[in-house]
Design a protein around this motif. Structure first.
Motif, PDB file in Angstrom:
ATOM      1  N   ASN A  21       0.817  -1.215   0.000  1.00 34.41           N
ATOM      2  CA  ASN A  21       0.000   0.000   0.000  1.00 34.41           C
ATOM      3  C   ASN A  21       0.849   1.264   0.000  1.00 34.41           C
ATOM      4  O   ASN A  21       0.406   2.317  -0.471  1.00 34.41           O
ATOM      5  CB  ASN A  21      -0.940   0.007   1.215  1.00 34.41           C
ATOM      6  N   PHE A  22       2.058   1.159   0.552  1.00 30.74           N
ATOM      7  CA  PHE A  22       2.968   2.307   0.556  1.00 30.74           C
ATOM      8  C   PHE A  22       3.937   2.290  -0.627  1.00 30.74           C
ATOM      9  O   PHE A  22       4.925   3.019  -0.635  1.00 30.74           O
ATOM     10  CB  PHE A  22       3.729   2.374   1.884  1.00 30.74           C
ATOM     11  N   GLY A  23       3.645   1.430  -1.589  1.00 34.20           N
ATOM     12  CA  GLY A  23       4.358   1.527  -2.860  1.00 34.20           C
ATOM     13  C   GLY A  23       5.405   0.489  -3.143  1.00 34.20           C
ATOM     14  O   GLY A  23       6.074   0.563  -4.171  1.00 34.20           O
ATOM     15  N   MET A  24       5.608  -0.508  -2.242  1.00 33.46           N
ATOM     16  CA  MET A  24       6.654  -1.490  -2.502  1.00 33.46           C
ATOM     17  C   MET A  24       6.373  -2.230  -3.803  1.00 33.46           C
ATOM     18  O   MET A  24       5.308  -2.814  -3.975  1.00 33.46           O
ATOM     19  CB  MET A  24       6.771  -2.494  -1.353  1.00 33.46           C
ATOM     20  N   GLY A  25       7.335  -2.183  -4.724  1.00 34.02           N
ATOM     21  CA  GLY A  25       7.185  -2.833  -6.015  1.00 34.02           C
ATOM     22  C   GLY A  25       6.440  -1.985  -7.028  1.00 34.02           C
ATOM     23  O   GLY A  25       6.179  -2.446  -8.143  1.00 34.02           O
ATOM     24  N   LYS A  26       6.091  -0.731  -6.653  1.00 34.67           N
ATOM     25  CA  LYS A  26       5.315   0.124  -7.550  1.00 34.67           C
ATOM     26  C   LYS A  26       6.126   1.353  -7.969  1.00 34.67           C
ATOM     27  O   LYS A  26       7.162   1.672  -7.408  1.00 34.67           O
ATOM     28  CB  LYS A  26       4.025   0.569  -6.852  1.00 34.67           C
ATOM     29  N   ARG A  27       5.598   2.054  -8.972  1.00 31.41           N
ATOM     30  CA  ARG A  27       6.292   3.217  -9.507  1.00 31.41           C
ATOM     31  C   ARG A  27       6.471   4.317  -8.468  1.00 31.41           C
ATOM     32  O   ARG A  27       7.488   5.032  -8.478  1.00 31.41           O
ATOM     33  CB  ARG A  27       5.520   3.761 -10.719  1.00 31.41           C
ATOM     34  N   SER A  28       5.523   4.457  -7.555  1.00 35.37           N
ATOM     35  CA  SER A  28       5.642   5.519  -6.551  1.00 35.37           C
ATOM     36  C   SER A  28       6.895   5.359  -5.709  1.00 35.37           C
ATOM     37  O   SER A  28       7.588   6.337  -5.400  1.00 35.37           O
ATOM     38  CB  SER A  28       4.407   5.527  -5.645  1.00 35.37           C
ATOM     39  N   LEU A  29       7.228   4.117  -5.337  1.00 33.28           N
ATOM     40  CA  LEU A  29       8.441   3.890  -4.560  1.00 33.28           C
ATOM     41  C   LEU A  29       9.679   3.985  -5.446  1.00 33.28           C
ATOM     42  O   LEU A  29      10.743   4.397  -4.987  1.00 33.28           O
ATOM     43  CB  LEU A  29       8.388   2.533  -3.864  1.00 33.28           C
ATOM     44  N   GLU A  30       9.532   3.621  -6.701  1.00 31.33           N
ATOM     45  CA  GLU A  30      10.659   3.772  -7.627  1.00 31.33           C
ATOM     46  C   GLU A  30      11.120   5.220  -7.683  1.00 31.33           C
ATOM     47  O   GLU A  30      12.326   5.500  -7.704  1.00 31.33           O
ATOM     48  CB  GLU A  30      10.249   3.295  -9.026  1.00 31.33           C
ATOM     49  N   GLU A  31      10.162   6.158  -7.687  1.00 35.31           N
ATOM     50  CA  GLU A  31      10.536   7.567  -7.701  1.00 35.31           C
ATOM     51  C   GLU A  31      11.315   7.943  -6.446  1.00 35.31           C
ATOM     52  O   GLU A  31      12.255   8.738  -6.495  1.00 35.31           O
ATOM     53  CB  GLU A  31       9.286   8.439  -7.826  1.00 35.31           C
ATOM     54  N   ARG A  32      10.941   7.357  -5.307  1.00 37.97           N
ATOM     55  CA  ARG A  32      11.653   7.620  -4.053  1.00 37.97           C
ATOM     56  C   ARG A  32      13.078   7.075  -4.118  1.00 37.97           C
ATOM     57  O   ARG A  32      14.020   7.720  -3.650  1.00 37.97           O
ATOM     58  CB  ARG A  32      10.851   6.957  -2.904  1.00 37.97           C
ATOM     59  N   ILE A  33      13.248   5.911  -4.741  1.00 39.49           N
ATOM     60  CA  ILE A  33      14.589   5.324  -4.878  1.00 39.49           C
ATOM     61  C   ILE A  33      15.434   6.175  -5.825  1.00 39.49           C
ATOM     62  O   ILE A  33      16.624   6.428  -5.560  1.00 39.49           O
ATOM     63  CB  ILE A  33      14.490   3.866  -5.380  1.00 39.49           C
ATOM     64  N   LYS A  34      14.836   6.638  -6.905  1.00 42.35           N
ATOM     65  CA  LYS A  34      15.562   7.502  -7.843  1.00 42.35           C
ATOM     66  C   LYS A  34      16.005   8.794  -7.159  1.00 42.35           C
ATOM     67  O   LYS A  34      17.116   9.286  -7.380  1.00 42.35           O
ATOM     68  CB  LYS A  34      14.683   7.805  -9.062  1.00 42.35           C
ATOM     69  N   GLU A  35      15.134   9.335  -6.315  1.00 46.10           N
ATOM     70  CA  GLU A  35      15.482  10.547  -5.563  1.00 46.10           C
ATOM     71  C   GLU A  35      16.639  10.272  -4.611  1.00 46.10           C
ATOM     72  O   GLU A  35      17.598  11.054  -4.527  1.00 46.10           O
ATOM     73  CB  GLU A  35      14.259  11.032  -4.789  1.00 46.10           C
ATOM     74  N   GLU A  36      16.588   9.140  -3.909  1.00 41.52           N
ATOM     75  CA  GLU A  36      17.662   8.799  -2.976  1.00 41.52           C
ATOM     76  C   GLU A  36      18.970   8.558  -3.710  1.00 41.52           C
ATOM     77  O   GLU A  36      20.056   8.878  -3.206  1.00 41.52           O
ATOM     78  CB  GLU A  36      17.283   7.562  -2.162  1.00 41.52           C
ATOM     79  N   ALA A  37      18.882   7.986  -4.914  1.00 38.08           N
ATOM     80  CA  ALA A  37      20.088   7.770  -5.720  1.00 38.08           C
ATOM     81  C   ALA A  37      20.790   9.092  -6.006  1.00 38.08           C
ATOM     82  O   ALA A  37      22.031   9.166  -6.008  1.00 38.08           O
ATOM     83  CB  ALA A  37      19.731   7.061  -7.021  1.00 38.08           C
ATOM     84  N   GLN A  38      20.026  10.150  -6.204  1.00 36.08           N
ATOM     85  CA  GLN A  38      20.643  11.452  -6.474  1.00 36.08           C
ATOM     86  C   GLN A  38      21.285  12.032  -5.212  1.00 36.08           C
ATOM     87  O   GLN A  38      22.327  12.699  -5.292  1.00 36.08           O
ATOM     88  CB  GLN A  38      19.597  12.418  -7.053  1.00 36.08           C
ATOM     89  N   PHE A  39      20.674  11.787  -4.055  1.00 35.46           N
ATOM     90  CA  PHE A  39      21.332  12.179  -2.799  1.00 35.46           C
ATOM     91  C   PHE A  39      22.664  11.432  -2.655  1.00 35.46           C
ATOM     92  O   PHE A  39      23.678  12.002  -2.232  1.00 35.46           O
ATOM     93  CB  PHE A  39      20.441  11.853  -1.602  1.00 35.46           C
ATOM     94  N   LEU A  40      22.661  10.146  -3.011  1.00 36.90           N
ATOM     95  CA  LEU A  40      23.882   9.336  -2.922  1.00 36.90           C
ATOM     96  C   LEU A  40      24.938   9.864  -3.886  1.00 36.90           C
ATOM     97  O   LEU A  40      26.124   9.980  -3.529  1.00 36.90           O
ATOM     98  CB  LEU A  40      23.552   7.876  -3.231  1.00 36.90           C
ATOM     99  N   MET A  41      24.534  10.201  -5.122  1.00 42.04           N
ATOM    100  CA  MET A  41      25.502  10.724  -6.095  1.00 42.04           C
ATOM    101  C   MET A  41      26.101  12.046  -5.597  1.00 42.04           C
ATOM    102  O   MET A  41      27.294  12.309  -5.789  1.00 42.04           O
ATOM    103  CB  MET A  41      24.822  10.956  -7.452  1.00 42.04           C
ATOM    104  N   ALA A  42      25.277  12.871  -4.954  1.00 45.31           N
ATOM    105  CA  ALA A  42      25.786  14.145  -4.429  1.00 45.31           C
ATOM    106  C   ALA A  42      26.856  13.914  -3.374  1.00 45.31           C
ATOM    107  O   ALA A  42      27.884  14.616  -3.337  1.00 45.31           O
ATOM    108  CB  ALA A  42      24.627  14.958  -3.857  1.00 45.31           C
ATOM    109  N   GLU A  43      26.649  12.914  -2.507  1.00 46.62           N
ATOM    110  CA  GLU A  43      27.663  12.592  -1.497  1.00 46.62           C
ATOM    111  C   GLU A  43      28.932  12.061  -2.144  1.00 46.62           C
ATOM    112  O   GLU A  43      30.050  12.387  -1.724  1.00 46.62           O
ATOM    113  CB  GLU A  43      27.105  11.557  -0.506  1.00 46.62           C
ATOM    114  N   PHE A  44      28.769  11.240  -3.171  1.00 44.24           N
ATOM    115  CA  PHE A  44      29.941  10.691  -3.860  1.00 44.24           C
ATOM    116  C   PHE A  44      30.735  11.799  -4.558  1.00 44.24           C
ATOM    117  O   PHE A  44      31.968  11.751  -4.607  1.00 44.24           O
ATOM    118  CB  PHE A  44      29.510   9.639  -4.877  1.00 44.24           C
ATOM    119  N   ARG A  45      30.049  12.795  -5.104  1.00 43.98           N
ATOM    120  CA  ARG A  45      30.768  13.892  -5.776  1.00 43.98           C
ATOM    121  C   ARG A  45      31.613  14.678  -4.787  1.00 43.98           C
ATOM    122  O   ARG A  45      32.665  15.222  -5.152  1.00 43.98           O
ATOM    123  CB  ARG A  45      29.768  14.813  -6.482  1.00 43.98           C
TER     124      ARG A  45
END
Length: 490
Positions: free
Chosen positions: A133-157
């Motif tokens: 119901n909170f998006g596991m396996g769905k596009r809504s959670l995918e967007e959250r993972i994509k957002e977190e990936a950008q936070f991770l890339m910022a730390e790596f930079r």
């Protein structure tokens, strides 16, 4: 150690329990090495390499044999065929949760990972439904993972191409996804309390996979009274539980039944609904322990797989080069990777599966038990008998993988270069106890790894041929060796 074992044996003998505890009452179990009183078969294995020793014994006694962990008789399952027959074909009969003293001292058989029986079934159904119901396996959670990936890339930079250890960056990223589901929000990578919690999880993962952890697994009644680092496991769990308790109270004070924010809110509402049910499996304690289970599992397994995967790629620059080519061709340099890309990236998909197979993060899985007396492969397995499923033996089964002891992405590619699934990969276990976060983990692994390689080239600090990709230790988990490397912007 010898004096400790003799003392323990004398205590059991005084209670007249030795024969029973050694399993002499069990008849028609599979053959195995002859046990000694109290220590069982531990004199025949290397405690520092328990899983390796168990695998080697299967070469002598076959894919199914009896082994005594101290005074506890267990049946060890080895190889894809017998694991499939047990965990999948007879999933219900093998769905009980076995002894895992390192955690059960704290969990007392409660929670979604270490529970059993109808309580576990109810918790699992509730958790799967709620997380979906909170998006596991769905596009809504995918967007959250994509957002977190950008936070991770910022730390790596921010590392500016200098050597660094990726452990806590990857832990922060992976943990923030499960935090979104369980606690309703993410944490900044500089949040001191958050980093302390990640350190507790990382510490427990290492301790449970250490020699001390193996001794606790084997001799829990004795090791509980022996000084050593293994005693931190329980203390660390108490600290994690205290954090969860604080979060539960925060949610309770602002709870709105018309606006569910996260898993904790849903559990609190479930408690209200079940408060007049004397047979309810939902309680304050169950909520706390289940939340800690989700927080721990959702943090450590993904981050460890990524950490191991990056080290493997440092060892195999030719694989990294092919990944760059596919990422550049399918995704390009500008837009964020998404799960729709996966079907057009068979090599990347194959590499991710091979990383999971070769890294073998959870080589044994958590022990199971038999839920009723059954006949299995000509033997009689009594109810509550402990089962040790050596998942690693499926993932390194030479009948299922042509080159099992080497990192080889073609294990998951057909002759035309298309992705090919292999059921012998049991990185998330199998059957009734399969990890409920499998779809979430796969999404995280794909988006995080492709985002890293889209943005950076990996630079090792030594000749790739000299990089050791064997684990630092192996117990509950295969712990990758600590390392540093550089990320060079592309």
């Amino acid at each position: 150690m010898a004096l400790m074992l003799l003392w323990g044996y004398s205590q059991l003998s005084k209670r007249g329990e030795t024969g029973k505890r050694l399993g002499f009452m069990f008849k028609n179990l599979p053959p195995g090495p002859t046990p000694l009183p109290f220590i069982g078969n531990m004199h025949q294995v290397d405690v520092k390499e328990l899983i390796k020793s168990l695998r080697e014994l299967s070469g002598t006694y076959g894919p199914m044999y009896t082994f005594h962990l101290g005074s506890r008789p267990c049946v060890v399952l080895s190889g894809y065929k017998v694991l499939k027959e047990a965990l999948i074909d007879k999933a219900e009969e093998f769905s009980g949760r076995g002894d895992f003293p390192a955690v059960q001292m704290w969990s007392n058989g409660n929670g979604i990972v270490y529970g059993t029986g109808e309580r576990w079934r109810s918790l699992r159904r509730f958790a799967i439904s709620t997380l979906k119901n909170f998006g596991m396996g769905k596009r809504s959670l995918e967007e959250r993972i994509k957002e977190e990936a950008q936070f991770l890339m910022a730390e790596f930079r921010k590392t500016q191409g200098k050597p660094f250890d990726p452990t806590f960056f990857l832990s922060c990223a992976g943990s923030n996804i499960i935090c979104t589901l369980v606690f309703g929000d993410r944490f900044e990578y500089t949040d001191k309390k958050f980093l302390t919690l990640l350190d507790l999880i990382n510490s427990n993962w290492k301790l449970m996979s250490s020699t001390w952890g193996q001794l606790l697994f084997t001799f829990p009644k004795i090791m509980r009274h022996v000084p050593g680092p293994h005693r931190l496991i329980y203390k660390n769990y108490l600290k994690l539980a205290e954090f969860v308790r604080e979060r539960i109270e925060m949610n309770r004070e602002t709870l709105d039944s018309n606006h569910m924010r996260d898993f904790i809110d849903c559990f609190l509402i479930k408690l209200q609904q079940e408060k007049n049910n004397p047979d309810s499996h939902f309680s304050e304690e169950t909520m706390s322990k289940t939340t800690v289970n989700l927080f721990f599992a959702g943090t450590e397994t993904v981050s460890s797989t990524l950490r191991y995967g990056l080290r493997i790629l440092l060892r195999h620059p030719e694989v990294e080069e092919k990944l760059h080519e596919e990422i550049d061709r399918v995704i390009g340099p500008n837009r964020s990777p998404c799960m729709e890309d996966r079907s057009r990236m068979p090599y990347t998909d194959a590499v991710l599966h091979e990383i999971q197979r070769y890294a073998d993060i959870v080589p044994m899985g958590v022990p199971h038990t038999v839920t009723r007396d059954i006949e299995f492969r000509g033997y009689t397995l009594p109810k509550d008998l402990n089962i040790i499923p050596l998942l690693c033996t499926s993932q390194f089964d030479p009948t299922q993988f042509k080159n099992p002891n080497s990192f080889d992405p073609t294990h998951f590619l057909d002759e035309n270069g298309r992705f090919r699934k292999n059921d012998a990969l049991m990185a998330f276990s199998a059957g009734k106890r399969v990890c409920l976060g499998e779809s979430l983990a796969i999404m995280e692994l794909f988006i995080f790894l492709t985002s890293i390689l889209q943005s950076f080239n990996l630079k090792p600090l030594m000749d790739p041929k000299d990089i050791d990709i064997t684990p630092e230790s192996s117990g509950l988990g295969n712990i990758p060796r600590p390392y540093q490397f550089c990320l060079l912007p592309r």
